[in-house]
Write a protein that holds these residues in place. Structure first.
Motif, PDB file in Angstrom:
ATOM      1  N   GLU A 109     -41.326   5.323 -60.525  1.00  0.00           N
ATOM      2  CA  GLU A 109     -40.873   6.646 -60.086  1.00  0.00           C
ATOM      3  C   GLU A 109     -39.352   6.718 -60.142  1.00  0.00           C
ATOM      4  OE1 GLU A 109     -41.068   9.622 -59.800  1.00  0.00           O
ATOM      5  OE2 GLU A 109     -42.102  10.378 -58.055  1.00  0.00           O
ATOM      6  N   ILE A 111     -37.454   8.716 -57.917  1.00  0.00           N
ATOM      7  CA  ILE A 111     -36.877   8.790 -56.581  1.00  0.00           C
ATOM      8  C   ILE A 111     -37.966   9.028 -55.551  1.00  0.00           C
ATOM      9  CG2 ILE A 111     -36.359  11.273 -56.835  1.00  0.00           C
ATOM     10  CD1 ILE A 111     -33.765  10.754 -55.212  1.00  0.00           C
ATOM     11  N   ASP A 113     -38.572  10.773 -52.159  1.00  0.00           N
ATOM     12  CA  ASP A 113     -37.968  11.793 -51.312  1.00  0.00           C
ATOM     13  C   ASP A 113     -38.852  11.941 -50.067  1.00  0.00           C
ATOM     14  OD1 ASP A 113     -35.865  14.225 -51.690  1.00  0.00           O
ATOM     15  OD2 ASP A 113     -37.693  14.995 -50.796  1.00  0.00           O
ATOM     16  N   SER A 114     -39.766  12.915 -50.031  1.00  0.00           N
ATOM     17  CA  SER A 114     -40.669  13.036 -48.872  1.00  0.00           C
ATOM     18  C   SER A 114     -41.710  11.914 -48.857  1.00  0.00           C
ATOM     19  CB  SER A 114     -41.392  14.380 -48.909  1.00  0.00           C
ATOM     20  OG  SER A 114     -42.325  14.406 -49.969  1.00  0.00           O
ATOM     21  N   ASN A 116     -44.503  12.353 -50.673  1.00  0.00           N
ATOM     22  CA  ASN A 116     -45.775  13.017 -50.996  1.00  0.00           C
ATOM     23  C   ASN A 116     -46.336  12.561 -52.338  1.00  0.00           C
ATOM     24  OD1 ASN A 116     -45.994  14.609 -48.679  1.00  0.00           O
ATOM     25  ND2 ASN A 116     -44.651  16.170 -49.540  1.00  0.00           N
ATOM     26  N   THR A 117     -45.489  12.509 -53.353  1.00  0.00           N
ATOM     27  CA  THR A 117     -45.960  12.155 -54.695  1.00  0.00           C
ATOM     28  C   THR A 117     -46.540  10.747 -54.711  1.00  0.00           C
ATOM     29  OG1 THR A 117     -44.187  13.505 -55.623  1.00  0.00           O
ATOM     30  CG2 THR A 117     -45.268  11.945 -57.116  1.00  0.00           C
ATOM     31  N   LYS A 141     -34.407   7.996 -50.850  1.00  0.00           N
ATOM     32  CA  LYS A 141     -33.655   8.812 -49.874  1.00  0.00           C
ATOM     33  C   LYS A 141     -34.324   8.660 -48.512  1.00  0.00           C
ATOM     34  CE  LYS A 141     -32.217  12.890 -52.555  1.00  0.00           C
ATOM     35  NZ  LYS A 141     -32.561  14.311 -52.815  1.00  0.00           N
ATOM     36  N   VAL A 161     -28.586  13.780 -50.523  1.00  0.00           N
ATOM     37  CA  VAL A 161     -27.846  14.706 -51.404  1.00  0.00           C
ATOM     38  C   VAL A 161     -28.680  14.864 -52.677  1.00  0.00           C
ATOM     39  CG1 VAL A 161     -25.560  14.073 -50.550  1.00  0.00           C
ATOM     40  CG2 VAL A 161     -26.529  12.795 -52.478  1.00  0.00           C
ATOM     41  N   VAL A 163     -29.206  14.531 -56.468  1.00  0.00           N
ATOM     42  CA  VAL A 163     -28.581  13.735 -57.519  1.00  0.00           C
ATOM     43  C   VAL A 163     -29.221  14.039 -58.871  1.00  0.00           C
ATOM     44  CG1 VAL A 163     -27.792  11.852 -56.044  1.00  0.00           C
ATOM     45  CG2 VAL A 163     -30.098  11.764 -57.024  1.00  0.00           C
TER      46      VAL A 163
HETATM   47  P1  IMP Z   1     -41.475  13.564 -53.096  1.00  0.00           P
HETATM   48  O1  IMP Z   1     -42.887  13.802 -53.508  1.00  0.00           O
HETATM   49  O2  IMP Z   1     -41.006  14.557 -52.067  1.00  0.00           O
HETATM   50  O3  IMP Z   1     -41.173  12.144 -52.696  1.00  0.00           O
HETATM   51  O4  IMP Z   1     -40.602  14.013 -54.315  1.00  0.00           O
HETATM   52  C1  IMP Z   1     -40.257  13.245 -55.286  1.00  0.00           C
HETATM   53  C2  IMP Z   1     -39.832  14.065 -56.476  1.00  0.00           C
HETATM   54  O5  IMP Z   1     -38.865  15.083 -56.166  1.00  0.00           O
HETATM   55  C3  IMP Z   1     -39.132  13.132 -57.417  1.00  0.00           C
HETATM   56  O6  IMP Z   1     -40.050  12.530 -58.276  1.00  0.00           O
HETATM   57  C4  IMP Z   1     -38.155  14.044 -58.121  1.00  0.00           C
HETATM   58  O7  IMP Z   1     -38.795  14.612 -59.235  1.00  0.00           O
HETATM   59  C5  IMP Z   1     -37.827  15.110 -57.137  1.00  0.00           C
HETATM   60  N1  IMP Z   1     -36.506  14.856 -56.481  1.00  0.00           N
HETATM   61  C6  IMP Z   1     -36.297  14.541 -55.183  1.00  0.00           C
HETATM   62  N2  IMP Z   1     -34.981  14.413 -54.909  1.00  0.00           N
HETATM   63  C7  IMP Z   1     -34.340  14.625 -56.084  1.00  0.00           C
HETATM   64  C8  IMP Z   1     -32.939  14.617 -56.461  1.00  0.00           C
HETATM   65  O8  IMP Z   1     -32.011  14.373 -55.663  1.00  0.00           O
HETATM   66  N3  IMP Z   1     -32.681  14.894 -57.762  1.00  0.00           N
HETATM   67  C9  IMP Z   1     -33.653  15.168 -58.674  1.00  0.00           C
HETATM   68  N4  IMP Z   1     -34.962  15.165 -58.367  1.00  0.00           N
HETATM   69  C10 IMP Z   1     -35.315  14.910 -57.077  1.00  0.00           C
END
Ligand code: IMP
Ligand code: MG
Length: 189
Positions: A109, A111, A113-114, A116-117, A141, A161, A163
């Motif tokens: 992956e 990044i 973030d939450s 969820n993915t 993050k 932030v 990125v």
């Molecule tokens: P999650 O499911 O919320 O963990 O989201 C992850 C997805 O959000 C990543 O695979 C990215 O595609 C997108 N994402 C989250 N933060 C960033 C960022 O700072 N820059 C670009 N894409 C991000």
């Protein structure tokens, strides 16, 4: 004859370089070394599953440093808008072609973030009889986590932030920059 590449300069949207290309390369070397060690006795090739599109550059760099048998596959999952992060509801748009039953799988992956993915993918893969499912994420993050996940391989922790670069985009822009740059907060949605 080789000519040295010029580094694309920061544009008006970008605040600063957070992680430069040389630092990225060193860290990807280290991650590959860990993976080579951990999977050294693997029998069937490791299935690297890149999550499109953000992971494609990290995956390309990482797999070329692996010295264990492996194959590369990709999945696409639904995203909400082209600039934002996912909400709780994640959906598979394109699945991998390999049968993962009895196999070792490493999700790659861009990044976390939450969460969820990756939580969705772990759940989904667990029902398909994989021998093991691990996670390699280039960035993390921590301040944004909604779900706690075990990260087996992680490149860099970054603050909350937006990125871009090294595969990550803002509305499809800046994905192919060779470094990680921070956007001005006003430009993020
Ligand atoms: P999650 O499911 O919320 O963990 O989201 C992850 C997805 O959000 C990543 O695979 C990215 O595609 C997108 N994402 C989250 N933060 C960033 C960022 O700072 N820059 C670009 N894409 C991000
Ligand atoms: Mg992604």
């Amino acid at each position: 004859m080789t000519k040295s590449l010029t580094i694309p300069p920061l544009t008006a949207d970008l605040a600063q370089v957070l992680i430069d290309a040389a630092t990225i390369e060193r860290r990807v070397d280290e991650l590959a070394a860990e993976i080579n060690k951990d999977y050294k006795d693997i029998k069937e090739p490791l299935i690297l599953v890149g999550v499109l599109k953000g992971s494609f550059i990290f995956l390309a760099d990482l797999c070329r440093k692996l010295r264990i048998p492996h194959v590369v596959d990709f999945i696409a999952i639904s995203s909400y808008g082209t600039g934002g992060t996912t909400q709780g509801n994640v959906r598979m748009l394109m699945d991998i072609r390999e049968d993962m039953s009895g196999r070792d799988v490493l999700i790659v992956e861009d990044i976390l973030d939450s969460g969820n993915t990756l939580a969705y993918l772990q759940r989904n893969f667990a029902t398909r009889g994989a021998n093991s499912v691990k996670i390699a994420t280039f960035l993390d993050k921590p301040e944004r986590h909604k779900i706690e996940l075990k990260l087996d391989y992680m490149g860099f922790k970054i603050p909350d932030v937006w990125v871009v670069g090294y595969g990550l985009d803002y509305k499809e822009k800046y994905r192919t920059l060779p470094y990680i740059a921070e956007m001005y907060p006003a430009n993020e949605e």
